[in-house]
Design an enzyme around this catalytic site. Structure first.
Site, mmCIF file in Angstrom:
data_model
loop_
_atom_site.group_PDB
_atom_site.id
_atom_site.type_symbol
_atom_site.label_atom_id
_atom_site.label_comp_id
_atom_site.label_asym_id
_atom_site.label_seq_id
_atom_site.Cartn_x
_atom_site.Cartn_y
_atom_site.Cartn_z
ATOM 1 N N HIS A 307 0.854 -1.198 0.000
ATOM 2 C CA HIS A 307 0.000 0.000 0.000
ATOM 3 C C HIS A 307 0.887 1.245 0.000
ATOM 4 O O HIS A 307 1.764 1.397 0.853
ATOM 5 C CB HIS A 307 -0.940 0.004 1.202
ATOM 6 C CG HIS A 307 -1.996 1.068 1.073
ATOM 7 N ND1 HIS A 307 -3.193 0.842 0.432
ATOM 8 C CD2 HIS A 307 -2.008 2.367 1.443
ATOM 9 C CE1 HIS A 307 -3.901 1.955 0.429
ATOM 10 N NE2 HIS A 307 -3.206 2.898 1.039
ATOM 11 N N ALA A 308 0.666 2.122 -0.966
ATOM 12 C CA ALA A 308 1.566 3.257 -1.176
ATOM 13 C C ALA A 308 1.612 4.185 0.036
ATOM 14 O O ALA A 308 0.592 4.436 0.668
ATOM 15 C CB ALA A 308 1.115 4.045 -2.404
ATOM 16 N N HIS A 337 0.099 11.711 -5.823
ATOM 17 C CA HIS A 337 -0.483 11.765 -4.479
ATOM 18 C C HIS A 337 0.621 11.656 -3.414
ATOM 19 O O HIS A 337 0.705 12.466 -2.495
ATOM 20 C CB HIS A 337 -1.509 10.634 -4.316
ATOM 21 C CG HIS A 337 -2.094 10.529 -2.945
ATOM 22 N ND1 HIS A 337 -3.280 11.126 -2.589
ATOM 23 C CD2 HIS A 337 -1.637 9.921 -1.821
ATOM 24 C CE1 HIS A 337 -3.538 10.886 -1.315
ATOM 25 N NE2 HIS A 337 -2.555 10.141 -0.817
ATOM 26 N N GLU A 338 1.471 10.658 -3.574
ATOM 27 C CA GLU A 338 2.524 10.436 -2.573
ATOM 28 C C GLU A 338 3.526 11.579 -2.563
ATOM 29 O O GLU A 338 3.961 12.030 -1.505
ATOM 30 C CB GLU A 338 3.243 9.101 -2.829
ATOM 31 C CG GLU A 338 2.340 7.871 -2.697
ATOM 32 C CD GLU A 338 1.545 7.819 -1.394
ATOM 33 O OE1 GLU A 338 2.033 8.351 -0.377
ATOM 34 O OE2 GLU A 338 0.422 7.280 -1.408
ATOM 35 N N HIS A 341 2.527 14.438 -0.466
ATOM 36 C CA HIS A 341 2.874 14.309 0.960
ATOM 37 C C HIS A 341 4.310 14.769 1.182
ATOM 38 O O HIS A 341 4.612 15.516 2.100
ATOM 39 C CB HIS A 341 2.761 12.848 1.407
ATOM 40 C CG HIS A 341 1.349 12.340 1.541
ATOM 41 N ND1 HIS A 341 0.404 12.965 2.296
ATOM 42 C CD2 HIS A 341 0.739 11.230 1.037
ATOM 43 C CE1 HIS A 341 -0.738 12.269 2.258
ATOM 44 N NE2 HIS A 341 -0.555 11.214 1.497
ATOM 45 N N GLU A 365 -3.753 14.887 2.351
ATOM 46 C CA GLU A 365 -4.162 13.957 1.291
ATOM 47 C C GLU A 365 -4.535 14.677 -0.005
ATOM 48 O O GLU A 365 -4.686 14.042 -1.043
ATOM 49 C CB GLU A 365 -5.356 13.116 1.771
ATOM 50 C CG GLU A 365 -5.082 12.275 3.010
ATOM 51 C CD GLU A 365 -3.913 11.314 2.855
ATOM 52 O OE1 GLU A 365 -3.602 10.929 1.705
ATOM 53 O OE2 GLU A 365 -3.292 10.970 3.872
ATOM 54 N N HIS A 465 -6.730 0.456 5.640
ATOM 55 C CA HIS A 465 -6.714 1.466 6.711
ATOM 56 C C HIS A 465 -7.363 0.990 8.007
ATOM 57 O O HIS A 465 -7.208 1.636 9.029
ATOM 58 C CB HIS A 465 -7.387 2.743 6.219
ATOM 59 C CG HIS A 465 -6.739 3.305 4.986
ATOM 60 N ND1 HIS A 465 -6.817 2.683 3.758
ATOM 61 C CD2 HIS A 465 -5.971 4.412 4.787
ATOM 62 C CE1 HIS A 465 -6.149 3.384 2.864
ATOM 63 N NE2 HIS A 465 -5.618 4.434 3.453
ATOM 64 N N TYR A 475 -9.672 11.333 3.595
ATOM 65 C CA TYR A 475 -9.747 11.172 2.133
ATOM 66 C C TYR A 475 -11.029 11.771 1.579
ATOM 67 O O TYR A 475 -11.064 12.261 0.458
ATOM 68 C CB TYR A 475 -9.625 9.701 1.735
ATOM 69 C CG TYR A 475 -8.334 9.076 2.199
ATOM 70 C CD1 TYR A 475 -7.118 9.444 1.633
ATOM 71 C CD2 TYR A 475 -8.321 8.136 3.220
ATOM 72 C CE1 TYR A 475 -5.927 8.884 2.062
ATOM 73 C CE2 TYR A 475 -7.136 7.562 3.661
ATOM 74 C CZ TYR A 475 -5.942 7.939 3.078
ATOM 75 O OH TYR A 475 -4.772 7.385 3.502
HETATM 76 O O1 X8Z Z 1 -4.353 5.247 1.050
HETATM 77 C C1 X8Z Z 1 -4.312 6.079 0.148
HETATM 78 C C2 X8Z Z 1 -2.962 6.610 -0.325
HETATM 79 C C3 X8Z Z 1 -1.941 6.605 0.736
HETATM 80 S S1 X8Z Z 1 -2.146 7.891 1.877
HETATM 81 C C4 X8Z Z 1 -2.453 5.729 -1.441
HETATM 82 N N1 X8Z Z 1 -5.454 6.495 -0.446
HETATM 83 C C5 X8Z Z 1 -6.768 5.984 -0.067
HETATM 84 C C6 X8Z Z 1 -6.927 4.512 -0.423
HETATM 85 O O2 X8Z Z 1 -6.107 4.000 -1.184
HETATM 86 O O3 X8Z Z 1 -7.890 3.893 0.035
HETATM 87 C C7 X8Z Z 1 -5.541 7.496 -1.506
HETATM 88 C C8 X8Z Z 1 -6.995 7.671 -1.789
HETATM 89 C C9 X8Z Z 1 -7.766 6.811 -0.824
HETATM 90 ZN ZN ZN Z 2 -2.036 9.808 1.142
#
Ligand code: X8Z
Ligand code: ZN
Length: 566
Positions: A307-308, A337-338, A341, A365, A465, A475
């Site tokens: 997960h990024a 996105h990354e 940050h 975010e 998450h 988000y």
């Molecule tokens: O978790 C993330 C990022 C890392 S902060 C990749 N996002 C959420 C997800 O993947 O569920 C970005 C958008 C929503």
């Molecule tokens: Zn993020």
């Protein structure tokens, strides 16, 4: 306060390094080491938070001291009770939950085991309902072993929150928005009400099209959409089923994934392209160590957290990302996105420790996503990735692509924490976890479980998450804020066309204004940061509605005569 900031800075730096090693090398040993480091950090945070709580009612403090005391008290994501054994137990649970997710695989009857990335590929590309169901169900088989651990974690964290004077962990999370925590849900409701007609119109159209593809038995035309048919494991973004639902193509259509592949892009050149965007706005290049220390592709020989994420190890220059990049449009956007940050982290590095963070968590975010909104045909043409910029007849297609990503996401962005807040408040125990999850998914997203869920199912745990304990409302906020940021930056850049065609690429004035907000970090309440960039202190969804207005009109036309809603 000075002592607290110094000690916390030192401990978080150490903890970051240990967590970095764990996320890049998941083993029993690194899990234990990480649990120990995070227990030490949590213990220190909780000790300072409870000292801070003693000054709750003290009057006459200067602005910074008062603000920092509040931050000390409320900004622990997962507090633990002060009892050291419980702190240790909680950190171990955290590490184990992360490990269960990071190592999760689904093994088919023929013995072949698939990791999340491979299952996500099936979700994205298969149009065979049975195959989709197998991939969906397979991934959701990783989470039942998390359920009891999660329940215990909730218990411990609530105990910790109570020791700091909060009703429960949910109240504590909601108290991080520079407003009365009891009023925060109302603010979210208001924004959701602004955008939900647009979501419902999209839902209605997509359901009708999916009904044509899979038949009305699989996609009943008066109820929720089964969650395995939307091109994404969590039905949180629908861009992968674009070809099934898009307006009739004009000759101007292009496919960013094929362009990246055809032009020979790889993980590194995709990240370099993201960096170049920030450079064009006047931001300094990423440090050399970023390129040496980041993880860009999935290693073949060990378990990592794919997960990024973006990291700021020493809160100075040691910026990194960790991602398993594939060459496609989705990951191209996640890279932006990354990097958002990372550039935010660098912008606020000269603030004192407690102010090194975003105005509220939605801001962090939203930064990279804001730049992604500038990945327009005009921008791609400037990079030489496309030769012809589609004329206005291509707009509906472009807007549909964006809506499938951004509008489809909104209810999911809301419901994850609606679920957690109820769980933290004790409104649903482990026995009700799964029913509550599906009740909220149906209510907000209008999607349903694709099969009868087993009694031990813990479907929320199959979303990163939840075992990873990352709050999720951020988000939802980011998906509203990024359109506000984009609209304002486009005005600053002097854009006079429709805002979905605006790119701020190369505009240094926009870059300066953005940077001015980022540099503030957490030093002022978020409405001030928002006002610094947009001229208004209110988060609101009018920018979203402006952006998608032409698509909304088209969807309403398509939906005439259809029965919408679920
Ligand atoms: O978790 C993330 C990022 C890392 S902060 C990749 N996002 C959420 C997800 O993947 O569920 C970005 C958008 C929503
Ligand atoms: Zn993020």
């Amino acid at each position: 306060m000075a002592q607290a900031e110094e000690q916390l800075a030192e401990r978080s730096q150490h903890n970051e390094r240990v967590q970095w090693v764990l996320a890049n090398f998941i083993t029993e040993d690194t899990e234990l080491l990480a649990a120990k480091a995070s227990a030490e950090l949590t213990a220190a945070q909780v000790a300072f938070a409870s000292q801070a709580a003693q000054f709750n009612d003290l009057e006459g403090l200067d602005y910074d001291t008062e603000r920092k005391l509040n931050l000390l008290r409320s900004s622990i994501v997962i507090p633990a009770p002060m009892d050291p054994e419980k702190t240790a137990e909680q950190s171990e649970i955290g590490a184990r939950l992360n490990g269960l997710y990071g190592r999760g695989t689904y093994c088919r009857e023929d013995g072949e085991c698939l990791a999340l990335g491979e299952l996500e590929d099936i979700m994205a590309t298969s149009r065979d309902a049975a195959e989709l169901l197998e991939a969906w169900d397979g991934w959701h088989s990783i989470s039942p072993p998390m359920k009891n651990l999660y329940a215990r974690q909730v218990e411990l964290a609530n105990e910790g929150a109570a020791e700091l004077g909060f009703d429960n962990l949910g109240t504590m999370w909601r108290s991080a928005y520079d407003m009365d925590p009891a009023e925060f849900p109302g603010l979210l409701d208001e924004m959701w009400e602004q955008v939900s007609p647009l979501y419902e119109a999209l839902h209605c159209h997509v359901r009708a099209r999916l009904g044509e593809v899979y038949g009305p038995d699989i996609v009943p035309q008066d109820g929720p959409i089964p969650a395995h048919l939307l091109g994404n494991m969590w039905a949180q973004g629908w861009e992968n089923i674009e070809e099934l639902v898009a307006p009739p193509k004009t000759d101007a259509a292009y496919d960013l994934t094929s362009i990246l592949v055809d032009k020979g892009y790889d993980a590194i050149s995709m990240v370099e392209t993201g960096e170049a965007f920030f450079s064009s706005l006047g931001f300094e290049e990423l440090p050399k160590t970023f390129w040496k220390r980041s993880l860009f592709t999935k290693p073949a020989d060990r378990d990592v957290v794919c997960h990024a994420s973006a990291w700021d190890i020493d809160e100075k220059d040691d910026l990194r990302i960790k991602m398993c990049i594939d060459v496609n449009a989705e990951d191209f956007k996640v890279i932006h996105h990354e990097l958002g940050h990372n550039y935010y982290q660098r912008a606020y590095k000269d603030q004192s420790f407690l102010y090194r963070g975003s105005a509220n968590d939605g801001f962090h975010e939203a930064v990279g996503d804001t730049l992604s909104l500038s990945i327009t045909p005009e921008y791609l043409a400037q990079l030489g990735l496309i030769t012809e910029v589609p004329d206005a007849s291509g707009d509906l297609g472009l807007l549909m692509t964006q809506a499938l990503e951004k509008i489809a996401f909104l209810p999911f962005g809301l419901l994850v924490d609606q679920w957690r807040w109820k769980v933290f408040a004790g409104e649903a125990g482990p026995e009700q976890y799964n029913d509550l999850w599906w009740q909220l998914r149906e209510q907000y997203q209008g999607v349903s479980a694709p099969n009868e869920r087993p009694a031990d199912a813990f479907d929320a745990g199959a979303k990163y998450h939840v075992p990873g304990n990352t709050p999720y409302t951020r988000y939802f906020l980011a998906h509203i804020l990024q359109f506000q940021f984009h609209r304002s930056l486009c005005e600053i850049a002097g854009n006079d066309g429709p805002i979905h065609r605006c790119t701020i690429y190369g505009n240094q004035e926009a870059g300066e204004r953005l940077n001015a907000m980022l540099e503030m970090g957490k030093s002022r309440p978020w409405p001030e940061a928002l006002e610094a960039l947009t001229g208004s202190p209110e988060m609101d969804a009018t920018a979203v509605l402006d952006y998608f207005a032409p698509l909304k009109a088209w969807l309403d036309e398509q939906n005439t005569g259809r029965q919408c809603g679920w």
